[in-house]
Scaffold this motif. Sequence first.
Motif, mmCIF file in Angstrom:
data_model
loop_
_atom_site.group_PDB
_atom_site.id
_atom_site.type_symbol
_atom_site.label_atom_id
_atom_site.label_comp_id
_atom_site.label_asym_id
_atom_site.label_seq_id
_atom_site.Cartn_x
_atom_site.Cartn_y
_atom_site.Cartn_z
ATOM 1 N N GLN A 26 -9.115 9.985 -0.439
ATOM 2 C CA GLN A 26 -8.799 11.085 0.456
ATOM 3 C C GLN A 26 -9.633 10.983 1.734
ATOM 4 O O GLN A 26 -10.802 10.610 1.686
ATOM 5 N N GLU A 86 -6.659 6.057 -8.040
ATOM 6 C CA GLU A 86 -6.668 7.276 -7.243
ATOM 7 C C GLU A 86 -6.624 6.906 -5.770
ATOM 8 O O GLU A 86 -7.195 5.895 -5.358
ATOM 9 N N VAL A 87 -5.945 7.736 -4.988
ATOM 10 C CA VAL A 87 -5.884 7.532 -3.549
ATOM 11 C C VAL A 87 -7.153 8.078 -2.915
ATOM 12 O O VAL A 87 -7.601 9.171 -3.245
ATOM 13 N N LYS A 133 -8.828 -2.945 -1.767
ATOM 14 C CA LYS A 133 -8.509 -1.914 -0.770
ATOM 15 C C LYS A 133 -9.333 -0.657 -1.036
ATOM 16 O O LYS A 133 -8.807 0.402 -1.391
ATOM 17 N N ARG A 178 1.005 4.191 -2.841
ATOM 18 C CA ARG A 178 0.771 5.594 -2.486
ATOM 19 C C ARG A 178 1.951 6.474 -2.879
ATOM 20 O O ARG A 178 1.778 7.605 -3.329
ATOM 21 N N ILE A 210 0.844 -1.212 0.000
ATOM 22 C CA ILE A 210 0.000 0.000 0.000
ATOM 23 C C ILE A 210 0.869 1.248 0.000
ATOM 24 O O ILE A 210 0.608 2.206 -0.730
ATOM 25 N N GLU A 211 1.908 1.234 0.803
ATOM 26 C CA GLU A 211 2.779 2.402 0.887
ATOM 27 C C GLU A 211 3.510 2.652 -0.428
ATOM 28 O O GLU A 211 3.667 3.788 -0.864
ATOM 29 N N CYS A 234 -8.525 2.571 0.664
ATOM 30 C CA CYS A 234 -7.264 3.241 0.320
ATOM 31 C C CYS A 234 -7.240 3.760 -1.120
ATOM 32 O O CYS A 234 -6.692 4.830 -1.379
ATOM 33 N N PHE A 235 -7.842 2.986 -2.053
ATOM 34 C CA PHE A 235 -7.696 3.325 -3.466
ATOM 35 C C PHE A 235 -9.028 3.180 -4.204
ATOM 36 O O PHE A 235 -9.907 2.419 -3.796
ATOM 37 N N LEU A 255 1.764 7.073 -6.605
ATOM 38 C CA LEU A 255 0.665 7.967 -6.982
ATOM 39 C C LEU A 255 0.889 9.396 -6.497
ATOM 40 O O LEU A 255 0.287 10.338 -7.023
ATOM 41 N N SER A 256 1.744 9.585 -5.498
ATOM 42 C CA SER A 256 2.025 10.939 -5.014
ATOM 43 C C SER A 256 2.907 11.716 -5.974
ATOM 44 O O SER A 256 3.023 12.930 -5.868
ATOM 45 N N LEU A 282 -5.582 -3.878 -5.490
ATOM 46 C CA LEU A 282 -5.996 -2.473 -5.419
ATOM 47 C C LEU A 282 -7.518 -2.365 -5.290
ATOM 48 O O LEU A 282 -8.024 -1.533 -4.534
#
Length: 366
Positions: A347, A344-345, A327, A292, A288-289, A330-331, A295-296, A324
Motif C-alpha cells: 500500500q 499482499e499488495v 517486486k 494486482r 504486475i497488473e 509492489c508486493f 489480489l483485488s 513477486l
Amino acid sequence: MPIYEEKVISPFAIHFTQEHIKTHFQDGRVVEDTVPEIQLNPSDGKDFDLILKAPFPNIEILRWEPPHCRDREAKNWYTLDNRRLYCLQRMAAEHWPKRVGAVVDILYSDTGRVRKKYDSTTEGRSVTISPSVKVPALRRWDWRVQIAQSRLVGQDEAVKAMEAVNRDCAKPSVHDLCDVPGPAFETMLKDQTADFVSSLAALLSTTRDQRQPAEGEGIAASPTESTAASEGSAESSQGTPREAAVTKVNMSSKLIWKPKSATTEEISTLEDKEEHLPENSSLEEEAIERVRTQLSHPGQKGFVWIEDWNERYQKELGNLRAFLESKTDCFVVKPGKGRGYRVEVVQPPAKQVCGKRWRKSGKTAC
C-alpha cells in the motif's frame, strides 16, 4: 545459467521423497479431484505419445541418491512435490500403455531440503495416502501395481512404453532429458486456451441470463462440484470431469481455478480487467497488473495463480514466486507451510498530517 530449465520426462521415472501424502492440498483442495483436471495434449510421437498439462505449477525434480540406498552407485530422479507427482502418475496410468510425459522444472543440486524431508521406505517407488499421519493409511499407491492390472500388459505397445520409462530412469543428467515441445506445440496450447476462454464466457453469460439472481444473491464461481470445495494455491486442483480424447482435448469442459466464494459477475469482471490491459504496456507491467487484479478480488485471500504464466511470462520474467519476491515495491510475499505462500499488495504510504499540540497560550503549533 538460466534461473530455471524445463524438460519433459515420464512421471513414472520420478520417485517420491516421502512415505506418506495427505488427501488434501495445503489450501484444502482434494488431491483426487485434481487428477481429472490434467489435460492431455498430443506429442510428436518420437519420444512421447501424450504430454500432460496440469492445472498446477510444474513439479521440481533433481538427480539424487538417498542416504541409505541399497545400491550406492544408483541415482534416480526425485521430487519434493509428492502430491502433484501422485496426480501425474495417476493420469499417466489411466492411459497406459501410451507413452506419457510431463513438463518439469530442474533443480541442479540439493540444498539440504531433500535429505531433510526424505523418509521413504521404498526408495520412492510408492507412497501411502491418508488424511493424516496420525490415522491408518487408506491405501498405498504404486504405479507398477496399477498398470499390472491392465489387460494390455505384455503386448508390444506395453513393452515399448516400459522401455521408454526405463530410458528416462537411466538418463544421468538434465541434458539427456527431452526438451519441451517447440513453438508449434505452444501455439496449439494457446489456441486451445483462447477457445476455452470464449466458451467459458459464453457459458457464464448464458447462466446469468437463465437464472437472473435477485440482488445480493451469489452464484457459485464454478458450475462443478469439485472446485466448489476449495481454494487455489501453489498445490491446488480444479474440479471438472475430464472428457477429452487422446488427440483432441475438449477445452470447454475445463475451468480456470477461481476462489469458491466468487460470484459469476465477479469472475467476468476479473477476466475483463485482465484481458483489457493497455496495448503499450510491457510484459512486466502486464504481469504486475494481472497479479494486482487477482489480489483485488475479495475472495482471493492472497493466493495468486496465472494460468498462462509458463507460456507467456516465464521465459522473460522467471517463475512466478521469484518475480513477486523481486517486486518489493509492489508486493509482499509471505511464506506458508511447505512451498505455499500468500501475496499482499504494498500500500502507498499514508499522507502524514501534522498533529496539533496545545500550548498554554491557547494557540496551536505544528
